[in-house]
Write an enzyme that holds these catalytic residues in place. Structure first.
Site: not given
Length: 314
Positions: A53, A142, A171, A213
């Site tokens: 993002t 991630y 994540k 998240i």
């Protein structure tokens, strides 16, 4: 860095900030600072920066490091800070991770190396190598296969968790909920797992995840914090109501490529000076804006108030 010694404190709604740019394209550090203060005023439990993002692939390592320092200064140790410091190159990943450590990050998110499509053994070596360079810094994988073209397998996560002392969590940004389940089943609840998929934030908590998240917290931080707090308090009905209520805002973010729609909303609300996105992304088209407005109207009650954080006159 006061949370570094206990990464389990990086719980709840961790906002993955969008990186604001000036209309001329440079990183807008003033708007970035404003976003941090607005997030904290709305109850966000922690801050991240440099995930998908945040448009990291369009920025230099120097730009990303400078943005990390800006965010760390704005947070001032009030909540945990877990920036993304991974790239597709090992030397750059180490350089940026070092910068984040020096800035006071509590943990770092290391994306699976993109484009190269490494094997599971190569992923194991990659994370072990990074972790050994920073033995006193919590390392979080991630996993975002839709963007990297590689998926870190539950078995690989379990192997890293078993073998590497400071590999503490992951994540998971995959819509394969079975993947979430197998990661937790193989590692146990000592592994820290955050959801990076907006509509899996609440379901992951039921499996033992520590938080989420979610890109939607860029425009609705209070609702995301409330969702987590309702879950912890045992108010499942309220948590479920927020989960379903956020659907229109989730749809808004993906009308066109994230983060362009969300940055348009931030600009319209005066939280940043510009909704500029760097190439190859473009700002939303007229058709996209019409859809964004429709989703905004449907989900307006879940938007967090701007209050005194406007960057321009209304």
């Amino acid at each position: 860095m006061r949370f570094r010694s206990d990464p389990r404190l990086i719980a709840g709604s961790i906002a993955p900030l969008m990186t604001p740019f000036l209309p001329t394209g440079e990183v807008d550090h003033e708007s970035l600072t404003n976003l941090v203060h607005w997030q904290l005023a709305n109850g966000t439990h922690g801050i991240s920066l440099g995930g998908s993002t945040g448009e990291p692939s369009s920025q230099s390592i120097q730009e990303r490091a400078a943005a990390i320092r800006t965010v760390a200064t704005a947070i001032d140790d009030r909540v945990p800070f877990m920036p993304g410091t991974g790239t597709e190159k090992l030397d750059e990943t180490l350089e940026l991770t070092s910068a984040a450590k020096e800035a006071g990050a509590d943990a770092v998110l290391i994306i699976t190396p993109y484009y190269a499509r490494p094997t599971q053994e190569a992923l194991y070596v990659w994370y072990r190598t990074v972790a050994r360079e920073f033995p006193d810094l919590p390392i979080v994988a991630y996993n975002v296969p839709s963007r990297t073209a590689v998926d870190i397998a539950p078995e690989t996560v379990a192997r890293l968790f078993r073998d590497v002392d400071n590999f503490v969590g992951i994540k998971e940004t995959t819509k394969d909920f079975e993947h979430f389940s197998r990661v937790l089943q193989q590692c146990g609840d000592e592994l820290l797992v955050w959801s990076g998929i907006e509509l899996l934030c609440l379901p992951l908590l039921a499996l033992g995840g520590i938080g989420f998240i979610s890109a939607t917290s860029n425009i609705a931080p209070r609702a995301h914090a409330d969702l987590y707090e309702a879950w912890v308090a045992g108010d499942i009905d309220r948590a479920r109501a927020i989960h379903f209520g956020l659907h229109p805002l989730v749809d808004l973010l993906f009308v066109e490529t994230n983060p362009a729609p969300g940055k348009w909303v931030l600009e319209q609300r005066g939280l940043v000076t510009s909704g500029f996105v760097r190439p190859p992304l473009i700002t939303p088209t007229d058709g996209g804006i019409a859809k964004i407005r429709a989703h905004l109207a449907e989900g307006e009650q879940w938007l967090s108030p701007v209050g005194d954080f406007t960057m321009r006159a209304a």
